[in-house]
Design a protein around this motif. Structure first.
Motif, PDB file in Angstrom:
ATOM      1  N   TYR A 166       0.804  -1.221   0.000  1.00  0.00           N
ATOM      2  CA  TYR A 166       0.000   0.000   0.000  1.00  0.00           C
ATOM      3  C   TYR A 166       0.841   1.277   0.000  1.00  0.00           C
ATOM      4  N   PHE A 167       1.875   1.322   0.845  1.00  0.00           N
ATOM      5  CA  PHE A 167       2.657   2.543   0.985  1.00  0.00           C
ATOM      6  C   PHE A 167       3.904   2.580   0.110  1.00  0.00           C
ATOM      7  N   GLY A 168       4.391   1.436  -0.310  1.00  0.00           N
ATOM      8  CA  GLY A 168       5.582   1.417  -1.144  1.00  0.00           C
ATOM      9  C   GLY A 168       6.855   1.291  -0.324  1.00  0.00           C
ATOM     10  N   GLN A 169       7.987   1.230  -1.007  1.00  0.00           N
ATOM     11  CA  GLN A 169       9.265   0.946  -0.372  1.00  0.00           C
ATOM     12  C   GLN A 169       9.764   2.077   0.526  1.00  0.00           C
ATOM     13  N   GLY A 170       9.350   3.308   0.269  1.00  0.00           N
ATOM     14  CA  GLY A 170       9.848   4.432   1.058  1.00  0.00           C
ATOM     15  C   GLY A 170       9.283   4.512   2.460  1.00  0.00           C
ATOM     16  N   PHE A 171       8.269   3.700   2.760  1.00  0.00           N
ATOM     17  CA  PHE A 171       7.588   3.797   4.054  1.00  0.00           C
ATOM     18  C   PHE A 171       7.504   2.441   4.749  1.00  0.00           C
ATOM     19  N   THR A 172       8.493   1.580   4.580  1.00  0.00           N
ATOM     20  CA  THR A 172       8.421   0.218   5.129  1.00  0.00           C
ATOM     21  C   THR A 172       8.298   0.197   6.648  1.00  0.00           C
ATOM     22  N   GLU A 173       8.845   1.213   7.323  1.00  0.00           N
ATOM     23  CA  GLU A 173       8.787   1.242   8.790  1.00  0.00           C
ATOM     24  C   GLU A 173       7.377   1.495   9.323  1.00  0.00           C
ATOM     25  N   ILE A 174       6.455   1.849   8.439  1.00  0.00           N
ATOM     26  CA  ILE A 174       5.076   2.052   8.881  1.00  0.00           C
ATOM     27  C   ILE A 174       4.508   0.776   9.482  1.00  0.00           C
ATOM     28  N   ALA A 175       4.979  -0.395   9.013  1.00  0.00           N
ATOM     29  CA  ALA A 175       4.476  -1.668   9.541  1.00  0.00           C
ATOM     30  C   ALA A 175       4.662  -1.750  11.050  1.00  0.00           C
ATOM     31  N   ILE A 176       5.799  -1.291  11.543  1.00  0.00           N
ATOM     32  CA  ILE A 176       6.068  -1.323  12.990  1.00  0.00           C
ATOM     33  C   ILE A 176       5.090  -0.407  13.718  1.00  0.00           C
ATOM     34  N   SER A 177       4.927   0.802  13.193  1.00  0.00           N
ATOM     35  CA  SER A 177       4.018   1.762  13.818  1.00  0.00           C
ATOM     36  C   SER A 177       2.572   1.271  13.783  1.00  0.00           C
ATOM     37  N   LEU A 178       2.166   0.645  12.665  1.00  0.00           N
ATOM     38  CA  LEU A 178       0.800   0.121  12.554  1.00  0.00           C
ATOM     39  C   LEU A 178       0.529  -0.930  13.621  1.00  0.00           C
ATOM     40  N   ARG A 179       1.494  -1.786  13.860  1.00  0.00           N
ATOM     41  CA  ARG A 179       1.286  -2.824  14.865  1.00  0.00           C
ATOM     42  C   ARG A 179       1.187  -2.231  16.273  1.00  0.00           C
ATOM     43  N   TRP A 180       1.985  -1.226  16.547  1.00  0.00           N
ATOM     44  CA  TRP A 180       1.883  -0.542  17.831  1.00  0.00           C
ATOM     45  C   TRP A 180       0.507   0.105  17.993  1.00  0.00           C
ATOM     46  N   LEU A 181       0.029   0.730  16.940  1.00  0.00           N
ATOM     47  CA  LEU A 181      -1.187   1.546  17.029  1.00  0.00           C
ATOM     48  C   LEU A 181      -2.481   0.773  16.763  1.00  0.00           C
ATOM     49  N   SER A 182      -2.388  -0.476  16.343  1.00  0.00           N
ATOM     50  CA  SER A 182      -3.589  -1.219  15.938  1.00  0.00           C
ATOM     51  C   SER A 182      -4.622  -1.318  17.054  1.00  0.00           C
ATOM     52  N   SER A 183      -4.180  -1.412  18.310  1.00  0.00           N
ATOM     53  CA  SER A 183      -5.128  -1.527  19.416  1.00  0.00           C
ATOM     54  C   SER A 183      -5.968  -0.277  19.621  1.00  0.00           C
ATOM     55  N   LEU A 184      -5.578   0.830  18.981  1.00  0.00           N
ATOM     56  CA  LEU A 184      -6.380   2.050  19.094  1.00  0.00           C
ATOM     57  C   LEU A 184      -7.793   1.860  18.557  1.00  0.00           C
ATOM     58  N   VAL A 185      -7.960   1.002  17.563  1.00  0.00           N
ATOM     59  CA  VAL A 185      -9.301   0.776  17.010  1.00  0.00           C
ATOM     60  C   VAL A 185     -10.240   0.313  18.115  1.00  0.00           C
ATOM     61  N   PHE A 186      -9.793  -0.651  18.914  1.00  0.00           N
ATOM     62  CA  PHE A 186     -10.597  -1.148  20.029  1.00  0.00           C
ATOM     63  C   PHE A 186     -10.723  -0.098  21.140  1.00  0.00           C
TER      64      PHE A 186
END
Length: 482
Positions: free
Chosen positions: A312-332
Motif C-alpha cells: 500500500y505505501f511502497g518501499q519508502g515507508f516500510t517502517e510504517i508496519a512497525i508503527s501500525l502494529r503498535w497503534l492497531s489496538s487504538l481501534v478497540f
C-alpha cells in the motif's frame, strides 16, 4: 429523518472517509518522501489544534442542545445565533496565540506557503456550523456534501501533486476542501435558520461550555498534538512522516465504527430522557456490537501490517508496519472509549467528572509523548498514544461504575468468545506462507478467509446473536419515534 436512514447516510459518509484516503495515500506515498509528509502532517495537526481551541466546546454542546430543541423553530434560531456569536468571539481571541506561534514557526522550519494556507483555514473555521446539521440529523446533506467535496479534492491530488516539491499543493488541496465544506455548510445554515446578532443571551452557555471545552481540548491533545509533539521532540520530519501515515490509516479504520456513535448521540439523548429503563437495557448490547467489530479489526490490522505496508505505501515507508502494529489496538480502545463518553457519560451530563479523567490522561500523553518521542521517535509516539488511551478507557469505566452503576457495558461471556474468534484470525496467517511475496489478490484472499473464519466462530460455533445486537444498537425495539 428515521434513525435507520441516518445510519445509512452516515455509512456512506464513513465509506467516503475511508475510500478517498485509500485511493490517494498510495499515490502520495510514492510521490512525496516521508519528510515532506511530515511537514504537511505537522502543520495540519497544529492548525487543527487551534481550531479546536477556538470552537470552545460548541461542537458537542451544540449537537446535544439542538437535539433537545428539534422542531422548536424560534428556539433553534436563538440557540444557533448565540452559539455562533460565542464561537466567533472565541475564534478571534484564539487568533492571537495562533498568529504568534506561526511567527515562531516561520523562523524555524516550515514553509511560508503552508503557513498562509493554515491561516486561511483557521479563519474560515470561525463560521464552523457542522454541529447544527448533526444536531438536527441532516445526515443526507452532510453525506452528499462530503462525498462531492472529497471527490473534487481527490481529482485535484492526482492532477496537481506530481513531484516531491508539490507537498505544498497537497496541503493546499486538503485546506481548500475543508474551507469549501465550511462555506457550503454556512450557506445552507443561513437558509434554514434566522441568524441574529443583536440581543443574544450568551452567558447562560458558558458554564457547560467550559466543562465540555476542557474535555474537547483533552481529546485534541490525543488527536492533534501527537504529530507536533513528535516533530518538536524528535527533530525529525522523517519520523513524523512515518507516524502521520500510520496514525491516519488507524483513524480511518476506526471511523468506520466511531462515526456511527455520532449518529446515535442525539438519538441516545432523546431515548434516555423519555425512557431510561429501556435505554439501560440496550447499552450493553450496543457496546457488545462495537466490541464484535473493533476487536477483530484490531487483530486484522496487526496481522497484515507488514504485507499491507509493502503493497500500500511502497518501499519508502516500510517502517510504517512497525508503527501500525503498535497503534492497531487504538481501534478497540478508541471505539469503546468514545461509546462510554458519548452514550453514557455526556448523555448523563457528567461533564465535570469526565473532564477530570480526560485532563489527567492528556497530561500523561503529553509527558510521555515528549519523553518517548525524543528517545524512540514514531515508536515512542505510538507507545504514548496507547498508554494514554488505555488510561482514559479505564478511567471512563470507573466513572461508569461510580455514577451509573445500574448499566452493564458488555456481556463477559460474549467478550471472551469474540477474543477467541479474533485470535483464530491471527493464527490463520500461518496457513498462508511466504507473506513477503504476497500480491494484492493474495492479501485480499487472506482477508476474506479471515472474515469468514471469524464470523463462523462467532455466529455458528459460539452462537452469538448478531441480529439481537444490531437491533439493540439501532434501538429498533424502542417505542420512541424520532
Amino acid at each position: 429523518m428515521p434513525l435507520k436512514q441516518n445510519l445509512v447516510y452516515n455509512f456512506l459518509l464513513s465509506v467516503s472517509q475511508v475510500l478517498f484516503p485509500l485511493i490517494t495515500i498510495p499515490y502520495v506515498s510514492r510521490v512525496l518522501a516521508p519528510d515532506m509528509i511530515g511537514r504537511v502532517g505537522f502543520i495540519d495537526s497544529y492548525t487543527y489544534f487551534f481550531t479546536v481551541l477556538a470552537e470552545f466546546g460548541i461542537i458537542t454542546y451544540g449537537v446535544r442542545e439542538i437535539s433537545k430543541k428539534k422542531g422548536m423553530g424560534e428556539e433553534i434560531d436563538g440557540l444557533v445565533s448565540e452559539l455562533l456569536v460565542i464561537q466567533f468571539i472565541s475564534g478571534l481571541v484564539t487568533l492571537v496565540p495562533f498568529f504568534l506561534s506561526l511567527f515562531y514557526l516561520k523562523k524555524s522550519f516550515t514553509e511560508p506557503a503552508l503557513l498562509i494556507w493554515a491561516i486561511v483555514f483557521y479563519l474560515s473555521n470561525l463560521f464552523y456550523s457542522e454541529w447544527f446539521f448533526w444536531g438536527t440529523e441532516r445526515f443526507k446533506f452532510v453525506a452528499i456534501r462530503s462525498f462531492a467535496v472529497r471527490s473534487f479534492a481527490t481529482v485535484c491530488v492526482f492532477l496537481m501533486v506530481k513531484a516531491g516539491e508539490d507537498y505544498i499543493y497537497y496541503y493546499a488541496i486538503m485546506s481548500a476542501a475543508g474551507i469549501l465544506n465550511l462555506f457550503i455548510n454556512f450557506l445552507q445554515l443561513s437558509k434554514l435558520v434566522n441568524i441574529r446578532l443583536k440581543n443574544v443571551a450568551i452567558k447562560k452557555h458558558f458554564k457547560p461550555l467550559l466543562a465540555i471545552h476542557g474535555i474537547t481540548l483533552c481529546y485534541a491533545a490525543f488527536g492533534m498534538l501527537d504529530t507536533p509533539l513528535l516533530r518538536f521532540s524528535s527533530h525529525s520530519e522523517y519520523q513524523t512522516g512515518i507516524y502521520v501515515f500510520s496514525i491516519k490509516l488507524i483513524r480511518t479504520a476506526s471511523s468506520l465504527i466511531t462515526d456511527f456513535l455520532l449518529v446515535l448521540f442525539p438519538f441516545s439523548i432523546a431515548v434516555q430522557q423519555n425512557n431510561s429503563s429501556l435505554w439501560k437495557s440496550k447499552i450493553r448490547e450496543s457496546s457488545s456490537l462495537i466490541l464484535m467489530f473493533s476487536i477483530p479489526m484490531t487483530v486484522g490490522i496487526f496481522t497484515v501490517a507488514p504485507v499491507l505496508t509493502r503493497l500500500y505505501f511502497g518501499q519508502g515507508f516500510t517502517e510504517i508496519a512497525i508503527s501500525l502494529r503498535w497503534l492497531s489496538s487504538l481501534v478497540f480502545l478508541v471505539s469503546l472509549e468514545l461509546f462510554l463518553n458519548k452514550q453514557l457519560l455526556l448523555a448523563n451530563h457528567l461533564e465535570n467528572a469526565t473532564l477530570k479523567v480526560a485532563g489527567f490522561c492528556s497530561l500523561i500523553f503529553i509527558g510521555s509523548a515528549i519523553f518517548w518521542g525524543a528517545r524512540w521517535g514514531y515508536k515512542g509516539a505510538a507507545m504514548a498514544m496507547i498508554t494514554a488511551e488505555t488510561a482514559l478507557l479505564l478511567g471512563y469505566v470507573l466513572l461508569k461504575k461510580r455514577f451509573i452503576p445500574g448499566v452493564s457495558i458488555f456481556n463477559v461471556a460474549d467478550f471472551l468468545k469474540i477474543i477467541l474468534a479474533s485470535a483464530a484470525m491471527y493464527f490463520l496467517i500461518y496457513l498462508f506462507p511466504n507473506q513477503e511475496y504476497w500480491n494484492w489478490p493474495m492479501l485480499l484472499l487472506f482477508v476474506f478467509c479471515s472474515i469468514l473464519t471469524y464470523f463462523f466462530i462467532v455466529l455458528i460455533v459460539c452462537k452469538i446473536s448478531l441480529k439481537a445486537y444490531i437491533e439493540a444498537f439501532l434501538f429498533e425495539k424502542l417505542n420512541i419515534k424520532k
